[in-house]
Design a protein around this motif. Sequence first.
Motif, PDB file in Angstrom:
ATOM      1  N   MET A 137     -24.615   6.260  19.952  1.00 43.97           N
ATOM      2  CA  MET A 137     -23.446   6.586  20.771  1.00 43.97           C
ATOM      3  C   MET A 137     -23.700   6.294  22.241  1.00 43.97           C
ATOM      4  N   GLN A 138     -22.636   5.872  22.907  1.00 42.09           N
ATOM      5  CA  GLN A 138     -22.674   5.658  24.355  1.00 42.09           C
ATOM      6  C   GLN A 138     -21.589   6.509  24.993  1.00 42.09           C
ATOM      7  N   SER A 139     -21.941   7.240  26.041  1.00 39.30           N
ATOM      8  CA  SER A 139     -20.987   8.113  26.716  1.00 39.30           C
ATOM      9  C   SER A 139     -19.883   7.301  27.379  1.00 39.30           C
ATOM     10  N   LYS A 140     -18.648   7.750  27.206  1.00 39.27           N
ATOM     11  CA  LYS A 140     -17.524   7.095  27.886  1.00 39.27           C
ATOM     12  C   LYS A 140     -17.517   7.431  29.374  1.00 39.27           C
ATOM     13  N   ASN A 141     -17.890   8.655  29.714  1.00 38.00           N
ATOM     14  CA  ASN A 141     -17.881   9.086  31.117  1.00 38.00           C
ATOM     15  C   ASN A 141     -19.090   8.563  31.893  1.00 38.00           C
ATOM     16  N   TYR A 142     -20.227   8.456  31.212  1.00 41.00           N
ATOM     17  CA  TYR A 142     -21.458   8.010  31.867  1.00 41.00           C
ATOM     18  C   TYR A 142     -22.093   6.927  30.985  1.00 41.00           C
ATOM     19  N   PRO A 143     -21.694   5.684  31.152  1.00 39.84           N
ATOM     20  CA  PRO A 143     -22.142   4.605  30.260  1.00 39.84           C
ATOM     21  C   PRO A 143     -23.659   4.412  30.206  1.00 39.84           C
ATOM     22  N   PHE A 144     -24.399   4.913  31.197  1.00 37.84           N
ATOM     23  CA  PHE A 144     -25.856   4.775  31.165  1.00 37.84           C
ATOM     24  C   PHE A 144     -26.493   5.815  30.243  1.00 37.84           C
ATOM     25  N   MET A 145     -25.688   6.728  29.677  1.00 39.72           N
ATOM     26  CA  MET A 145     -26.196   7.770  28.790  1.00 39.72           C
ATOM     27  C   MET A 145     -25.902   7.413  27.331  1.00 39.72           C
ATOM     28  N   THR A 146     -26.927   7.428  26.498  1.00 42.52           N
ATOM     29  CA  THR A 146     -26.764   7.122  25.076  1.00 42.52           C
ATOM     30  C   THR A 146     -27.410   8.227  24.247  1.00 42.52           C
ATOM     31  N   SER A 147     -27.050   8.261  22.973  1.00 45.94           N
ATOM     32  CA  SER A 147     -27.599   9.289  22.080  1.00 45.94           C
ATOM     33  C   SER A 147     -27.681   8.772  20.653  1.00 45.94           C
TER      34      SER A 147
END
Length: 323
Positions: free
Chosen positions: A103-113
């Motif tokens: 997953m990639q954050s929509k609000n913070y694209p540099f954050m993944t999980s």
Amino acid sequence: MNIETIYQNVNILACTSELPEKDWIELRKIGIGGSDIAGILGISKYNTPLSIYMTKVTDVEQVENKHTKFGKRMEPVIREWICDEFYEKSHILLYTMPFPYFMQSKNYPFMTSNIDGLVSLAEPYTFEVNGESFTVPANECGILEIKTASESQWKQWENDSIPDDYYCQILWYMTVTGLSYAMIVALVGKELVWRFVFRDEEIINKLIETGRKFWTDYVEKKIPPAPMGMAADTTALYVLYPTETPEKMLDLSHMADKRLRYKEIAEEIKILQAEQEKIKQDFMAEMKDAELAFVGEHKITWKVVKRKEYVVKASESRQLRIY
């Protein structure tokens, strides 16, 4: 279950259950994952800002060791085990399900999980930590994070505690997914323990800013952060600079003090090693043919260590150990 919260907050980039290694490497390079943030913060025992940077700008493969392999093998077992264990202790049904998506954050694209799974309870569960009461709501999904640890790491889990690197990892996942709580389940030695973690917006904001700064100042600009002195930094430097440029020369006069200190430390190490060896010899001389000795409550052993792989002379395999 409020699984729609996840889809509102993330873009699903891939199913990780059968993802080829080369595709996994490329996905890891698009952002900062939950297992990366502790290294960036400088609180990881294994990673540093420089070693995390290396994984984002190179194609180096992540080599699995026996501990990570064991952890992966145990995930489905622990996922089933915790349902039984939790019901036995609380009489509340607990449901778990895998969620094998990158997953990639929509609000913070540099954050993944990439989480281990999801969890939900059939009834509200209330518990206390240090006199403060908390309640996990019913029928609301949270993050499931599974860990394995040796018995020697038990102190990190005592008194309802959680290792700092795992705590930051879980908060990172909650930030990406938008979920309000997580359950971390750990097999520590042969004992299964669990902790519930809720969002802490103050710490989450600090994690976001630290991650953003790392991404924009280092990864995007291709500027490596400074090493911290850990083994992971040495490995990263070898990967980043595997060969030299013939006849390329630099003036490092500004590092004169570091060069001098390096030489001083080398001499100090020699002196300390000689002193340590002399103390070891003193114990050997006193013990003679004794196998065991004590200095107060502290044990000293000097005995032959038998190895199955090969046979050596007793005099060569008798090892002194000072506890």
